[in-house]
Write an enzyme that holds these catalytic residues in place. Sequence first.
Site, PDB file in Angstrom:
ATOM      1  N   ASP A 186     -43.511   1.536 -14.270  1.00  0.00           N
ATOM      2  CA  ASP A 186     -42.787   2.293 -15.285  1.00  0.00           C
ATOM      3  C   ASP A 186     -43.684   3.449 -15.727  1.00  0.00           C
ATOM      4  O   ASP A 186     -44.651   3.252 -16.469  1.00  0.00           O
ATOM      5  CB  ASP A 186     -42.437   1.408 -16.479  1.00  0.00           C
ATOM      6  CG  ASP A 186     -41.389   0.347 -16.143  1.00  0.00           C
ATOM      7  OD1 ASP A 186     -41.139   0.114 -14.936  1.00  0.00           O
ATOM      8  OD2 ASP A 186     -40.842  -0.252 -17.082  1.00  0.00           O
TER       9      ASP A 186
ATOM     10  N   LYS B 250     -35.709   5.111 -17.409  1.00  0.00           N
ATOM     11  CA  LYS B 250     -35.954   4.207 -18.533  1.00  0.00           C
ATOM     12  C   LYS B 250     -35.946   5.019 -19.819  1.00  0.00           C
ATOM     13  O   LYS B 250     -36.547   6.087 -19.894  1.00  0.00           O
ATOM     14  CB  LYS B 250     -37.304   3.501 -18.345  1.00  0.00           C
ATOM     15  CG  LYS B 250     -37.688   2.548 -19.474  1.00  0.00           C
ATOM     16  CD  LYS B 250     -39.009   1.852 -19.143  1.00  0.00           C
ATOM     17  CE  LYS B 250     -39.531   1.046 -20.316  1.00  0.00           C
ATOM     18  NZ  LYS B 250     -40.817   0.374 -20.026  1.00  0.00           N
TER      19      LYS B 250
ATOM     20  N   LYS C 156     -32.849   1.459 -17.242  1.00  0.00           N
ATOM     21  CA  LYS C 156     -33.551   0.446 -18.024  1.00  0.00           C
ATOM     22  C   LYS C 156     -33.562   0.902 -19.476  1.00  0.00           C
ATOM     23  O   LYS C 156     -34.081   1.972 -19.797  1.00  0.00           O
ATOM     24  CB  LYS C 156     -34.984   0.246 -17.532  1.00  0.00           C
ATOM     25  CG  LYS C 156     -35.776  -0.772 -18.371  1.00  0.00           C
ATOM     26  CD  LYS C 156     -37.152  -1.047 -17.786  1.00  0.00           C
ATOM     27  CE  LYS C 156     -37.974  -1.972 -18.690  1.00  0.00           C
ATOM     28  NZ  LYS C 156     -39.301  -2.302 -18.111  1.00  0.00           N
TER      29      LYS C 156
END
Length: 215
Positions: free
Chosen positions: A88, A150, A179
Amino acid sequence: MLGIAKFIDQTNLKQDASESDIIKLVEEQRKYNFRSICIAPSFLQVARKNLQNIYLTTVISFPNGYASTEAKIFEAKDAIKNGADDLDIVSNIGRIKMRDYDYLSKEVNALREITKSHILKFIIETSFLNKEDILYITKILAENGVDYVKTSTGFTKSGAKLDDVKFIKENFGGKIKIKASGGISDYKTALDFIDAGADVIGTSHGLEIINYKEI
């Protein structure tokens, strides 16, 4: 509510997290089988040693994202070497606001190239962005083969918003997964985000979510 566990990256990215905290997270994963556990890069080997087959997520250039591309590449390679499955990576928010397409596309492409078989998520920190910003950066991510966008680090003024997840889903459904993270701490909220289009929920409240009981 264990069925929702497959959506959750159970997270501990606290600055004062200790090795015992990470081992506790590993034990939770052993018991509840979350999608993954998300931990700082320095604890990857600790988690892998305690549970060989665990699925691990880590963060890169966290939480600010303004490290150089070369520094992000170094971090990503090191994380993969130490057992990370998902990465991430925090985007360079200033470059997004500047509309620096050349910088952003080169950075995303370079990181996609060295991560290859690993899942790549880019954190765009939606609390700093308007809808045009979100559209702009998500298009770059999708064009360069990033697996997920994300929403947030959870370290700024606000986290994920349903409206932003719906907006991304409406404009990029099928092109990139989502996400949602930051401020999702109960079952009903998590379910709302999944219904809005989130494929993964990032939270440090996974236990509260899966242990929800209808009153």
